[in-house]
Design a protein around this motif. Structure first.
Motif, PDB file in Angstrom:
ATOM      1  N   ARG A   1       0.827  -1.208   0.000  1.00 27.13           N
ATOM      2  CA  ARG A   1       0.000   0.000   0.000  1.00 27.13           C
ATOM      3  C   ARG A   1       0.862   1.259   0.000  1.00 27.13           C
ATOM      4  N   ALA A   2       1.984   1.209   0.730  1.00 28.97           N
ATOM      5  CA  ALA A   2       2.862   2.367   0.760  1.00 28.97           C
ATOM      6  C   ALA A   2       3.502   2.610  -0.607  1.00 28.97           C
ATOM      7  N   GLU A   3       3.911   1.546  -1.279  1.00 26.28           N
ATOM      8  CA  GLU A   3       4.575   1.681  -2.574  1.00 26.28           C
ATOM      9  C   GLU A   3       3.629   2.226  -3.641  1.00 26.28           C
ATOM     10  N   LEU A   4       2.345   1.933  -3.510  1.00 24.10           N
ATOM     11  CA  LEU A   4       1.373   2.371  -4.516  1.00 24.10           C
ATOM     12  C   LEU A   4       0.562   3.592  -4.065  1.00 24.10           C
ATOM     13  N   ALA A   5       0.941   4.168  -2.933  1.00 29.46           N
ATOM     14  CA  ALA A   5       0.103   5.200  -2.306  1.00 29.46           C
ATOM     15  C   ALA A   5      -0.120   6.418  -3.181  1.00 29.46           C
ATOM     16  N   ASP A   6       0.877   6.798  -3.997  1.00 30.31           N
ATOM     17  CA  ASP A   6       0.735   8.029  -4.771  1.00 30.31           C
ATOM     18  C   ASP A   6       0.240   7.793  -6.191  1.00 30.31           C
ATOM     19  N   VAL A   7      -0.202   6.578  -6.482  1.00 28.65           N
ATOM     20  CA  VAL A   7      -0.715   6.287  -7.823  1.00 28.65           C
ATOM     21  C   VAL A   7      -2.165   6.764  -7.898  1.00 28.65           C
ATOM     22  N   PRO A   8      -2.478   7.639  -8.850  1.00 32.40           N
ATOM     23  CA  PRO A   8      -3.860   8.133  -8.931  1.00 32.40           C
ATOM     24  C   PRO A   8      -4.813   7.081  -9.497  1.00 32.40           C
ATOM     25  N   ASP A   9      -6.073   7.225  -9.154  1.00 35.36           N
ATOM     26  CA  ASP A   9      -7.142   6.430  -9.756  1.00 35.36           C
ATOM     27  C   ASP A   9      -6.997   4.935  -9.466  1.00 35.36           C
ATOM     28  N   ILE A  10      -6.567   4.610  -8.241  1.00 30.38           N
ATOM     29  CA  ILE A  10      -6.577   3.213  -7.803  1.00 30.38           C
ATOM     30  C   ILE A  10      -7.147   3.171  -6.390  1.00 30.38           C
ATOM     31  N   GLY A  11      -7.424   1.982  -5.894  1.00 24.55           N
ATOM     32  CA  GLY A  11      -7.911   1.848  -4.530  1.00 24.55           C
ATOM     33  C   GLY A  11      -7.736   0.437  -4.018  1.00 24.55           C
ATOM     34  N   PHE A  12      -7.550   0.303  -2.706  1.00 25.87           N
ATOM     35  CA  PHE A  12      -7.480  -1.007  -2.072  1.00 25.87           C
ATOM     36  C   PHE A  12      -8.873  -1.364  -1.586  1.00 25.87           C
ATOM     37  N   VAL A  13      -9.365  -2.481  -2.051  1.00 28.63           N
ATOM     38  CA  VAL A  13     -10.794  -2.779  -1.963  1.00 28.63           C
ATOM     39  C   VAL A  13     -11.203  -3.263  -0.578  1.00 28.63           C
ATOM     40  N   ASP A  14     -10.325  -4.003   0.094  1.00 26.91           N
ATOM     41  CA  ASP A  14     -10.719  -4.714   1.315  1.00 26.91           C
ATOM     42  C   ASP A  14      -9.969  -4.145   2.514  1.00 26.91           C
ATOM     43  N   ASP A  15     -10.529  -3.092   3.107  1.00 27.05           N
ATOM     44  CA  ASP A  15      -9.845  -2.350   4.162  1.00 27.05           C
ATOM     45  C   ASP A  15      -9.507  -3.214   5.372  1.00 27.05           C
ATOM     46  N   ARG A  16     -10.365  -4.169   5.699  1.00 25.90           N
ATOM     47  CA  ARG A  16     -10.194  -4.928   6.944  1.00 25.90           C
ATOM     48  C   ARG A  16      -9.576  -6.311   6.729  1.00 25.90           C
ATOM     49  N   ALA A  17      -9.189  -6.620   5.522  1.00 22.04           N
ATOM     50  CA  ALA A  17      -8.686  -7.959   5.227  1.00 22.04           C
ATOM     51  C   ALA A  17      -7.373  -8.227   5.955  1.00 22.04           C
ATOM     52  N   ARG A  18      -7.244  -9.451   6.468  1.00 21.86           N
ATOM     53  CA  ARG A  18      -6.000  -9.900   7.104  1.00 21.86           C
ATOM     54  C   ARG A  18      -5.409 -11.114   6.393  1.00 21.86           C
ATOM     55  N   VAL A  19      -6.097 -11.627   5.396  1.00 23.67           N
ATOM     56  CA  VAL A  19      -5.627 -12.821   4.707  1.00 23.67           C
ATOM     57  C   VAL A  19      -4.418 -12.488   3.848  1.00 23.67           C
ATOM     58  N   SER A  20      -3.824 -13.502   3.247  1.00 27.07           N
ATOM     59  CA  SER A  20      -2.536 -13.342   2.573  1.00 27.07           C
ATOM     60  C   SER A  20      -2.670 -12.911   1.120  1.00 27.07           C
ATOM     61  N   VAL A  21      -3.774 -12.251   0.786  1.00 27.05           N
ATOM     62  CA  VAL A  21      -3.950 -11.689  -0.549  1.00 27.05           C
ATOM     63  C   VAL A  21      -4.529 -10.291  -0.407  1.00 27.05           C
ATOM     64  N   GLU A  22      -4.287  -9.453  -1.433  1.00 27.27           N
ATOM     65  CA  GLU A  22      -4.734  -8.063  -1.412  1.00 27.27           C
ATOM     66  C   GLU A  22      -5.343  -7.715  -2.760  1.00 27.27           C
ATOM     67  N   ARG A  23      -6.558  -7.165  -2.753  1.00 26.94           N
ATOM     68  CA  ARG A  23      -7.181  -6.740  -4.011  1.00 26.94           C
ATOM     69  C   ARG A  23      -6.900  -5.265  -4.267  1.00 26.94           C
ATOM     70  N   LEU A  24      -6.603  -4.975  -5.519  1.00 23.58           N
ATOM     71  CA  LEU A  24      -6.338  -3.609  -5.964  1.00 23.58           C
ATOM     72  C   LEU A  24      -7.309  -3.254  -7.075  1.00 23.58           C
ATOM     73  N   HIS A  25      -8.063  -2.173  -6.893  1.00 29.10           N
ATOM     74  CA  HIS A  25      -8.916  -1.662  -7.957  1.00 29.10           C
ATOM     75  C   HIS A  25      -8.071  -0.712  -8.798  1.00 29.10           C
ATOM     76  N   VAL A  26      -8.003  -0.971 -10.093  1.00 25.77           N
ATOM     77  CA  VAL A  26      -7.098  -0.193 -10.958  1.00 25.77           C
ATOM     78  C   VAL A  26      -7.815   0.957 -11.651  1.00 25.77           C
ATOM     79  N   GLY A  27      -8.935   1.358 -11.097  1.00 21.65           N
ATOM     80  CA  GLY A  27      -9.625   2.560 -11.555  1.00 21.65           C
ATOM     81  C   GLY A  27     -10.216   2.413 -12.936  1.00 21.65           C
ATOM     82  N   SER A  28      -9.900   3.344 -13.834  1.00 22.33           N
ATOM     83  CA  SER A  28     -10.474   3.324 -15.172  1.00 22.33           C
ATOM     84  C   SER A  28      -9.777   2.335 -16.099  1.00 22.33           C
TER      85      SER A  28
END
Length: 385
Positions: A293-320
């Motif tokens: 999340r820190a490495e991608l923090a300044d990328v515009p038009d994206i978002g991390f979908v699962d705020d509370r997730a603790r599992v070993s995978v992370e979803r990234l919404h790539v915007g448009s």
């Protein structure tokens, strides 16, 4: 700027085929299997494999299997598991356990209500034996009673908790109510809990809740997501006394048993997990999520979908952008992630602007992958919609 390379056209029909493409890559962030470094304690266990081999060769298999189950289920807080009652079967993998469940279900039912979204091998396996699938949206499964008209048309409700890819955990109170509903309608409640070890919220005693409800139930557990054991793993298929499905017969149709060597290894890894190893793994995954999340923090038009997730995978919404466009671009740099359309097995378009990243990796690999992904998202204009 990414350099385009001539790569073969990809025609992957399921998520596992996408994951297979990544197996030889130095930046494989695709599959959710454990590929991080062994801890110091785990390395000592691996060093003792020759001694475990000798032990496994002479000890009764049922003894070893019971010890492995006691350690594994105990580590995860599942103290009411029914191994002693003969209702816990070991398999080579959780996918095999799911195949056995599907073959058992189709003997008494023609339809399953399945959580949506979830990993696509679950709907593929269920459909593969001829079962009709009815989607149950994740929000509905977690927040309200299932409608009577749904429960009257299916023989099973199938829930993944924690869910893959969202990480959402079904609470104890919600599981209790769902089990009561399934008992009322005579419907089997099936749970896939393969990511349970990453989230303490998923470690209340599910078996106590299920037994108290009186419902017919089946639970699939897995060791393969937790420890980097080179695909040496056990899937557990656990069932209620009243399940009234030919689970044991179908299990015997497919396999005789699992390796006592792997069962001994699972016991040792689980004992280490109970002694602090599981908490250490959870901290590592949290650190890796923060790194991405820190490495991608300044990328515009994206978002991390699962705020509370603790599992070993992370979803990234790539915007448009389209997820497959991003996937193709980073693949040219030998980075592999997972496009999310096929998680949305009933409506694939819902996942077309998302990617899933695996976090059970070494930190340098994860950081290198995040930087390639950042470069692609920032520097390739044709990715923008």
């Amino acid at each position: 700027m990414l350099v385009n390379r001539m790569l073969p056209t990809v025609s992957a029909e399921n998520l596992t085929q996408f994951e297979t493409l990544a197996l030889s890559s130095s930046m494989n962030l695709a599959d959710g299997h454990a590929r991080q470094q062994l801890t110091a304690a785990q390395s000592k266990i691996v060093a003792e494999l020759p001694d475990m081999w000798a032990e496994a060769a002479v000890r009764p298999v049922d003894e070893i299997e019971q010890e492995a189950a006691e350690s594994f289920f105990g580590m995860l807080g599942q103290h009411s598991h029914p191994f002693a009652a003969g209702r816990t079967l070991s398999c080579y993998s959780s996918s095999l356990a799911m195949e056995i469940l599907a073959r058992s279900l189709v003997t008494t039912s023609d339809a399953v209500a399945l959580i949506h979204p979830t990993f696509d091998n679950i709907p593929d396996i269920l459909r593969g034996v001829g079962l009709r699938l009815v989607p149950v949206e994740e929000e509905q499964a977690h927040d309200e009673d299932l409608p009577a008209e749904l429960l009257e048309q299916v023989g099973c409700v199938f829930i993944t908790t924690p869910n893959n890819p969202t990480g959402r955990v079904m609470s104890e109170g919600r599981l209790r109510r769902l089990a009561e509903q399934c008992a009322e309608y005579g419907v089997v409640l099936a749970l896939d809990t393969c990511f349970r070890g990453f989230d303490p919220d998923a470690q209340f005693d599910h078996y106590a809740v299920l037994d108290a409800s009186g419902c017919r139930w089946v639970v699939i557990e897995d060791t393969g997501k937790l420890w980097p054991t080179l695909e040496l793993k056990i899937g557990w298929l656990v069932r209620s006394a009243n399940v009234d499905l030919p689970v044991e017969k179908v299990h015997s149709d497919i396999l005789l048993g699992t390796s006592p060597l792997i069962l001994l290894m699972v016991k040792r890894f689980a004992d280490d997990g109970a002694d602090g190893g599981l908490a250490e793994l959870q901290r590592t995954i949290a650190d890796h999520r923060a790194l991405v999340r820190a490495e991608l923090a300044d990328v515009p038009d994206i978002g991390f979908v699962d705020d509370r997730a603790r599992v070993s995978v992370e979803r990234l919404h790539v915007g448009s952008r389209l997820g497959m466009d991003v996937w193709s671009a980073v693949r040219s740099q030998n980075l592999y992630v997972l496009p999310c359309q096929k998680f949305h097995w009933a409506r694939p378009r819902e996942g077309e602007r998302m990617l899933r990243l695996a976090l059970s990796r070494n930190s340098p690999t994860l950081l290198a992958g995040a930087r390639v992904l950042r470069s692609a998202l920032l520097g390739v204009p044709e990715l923008r919609g």
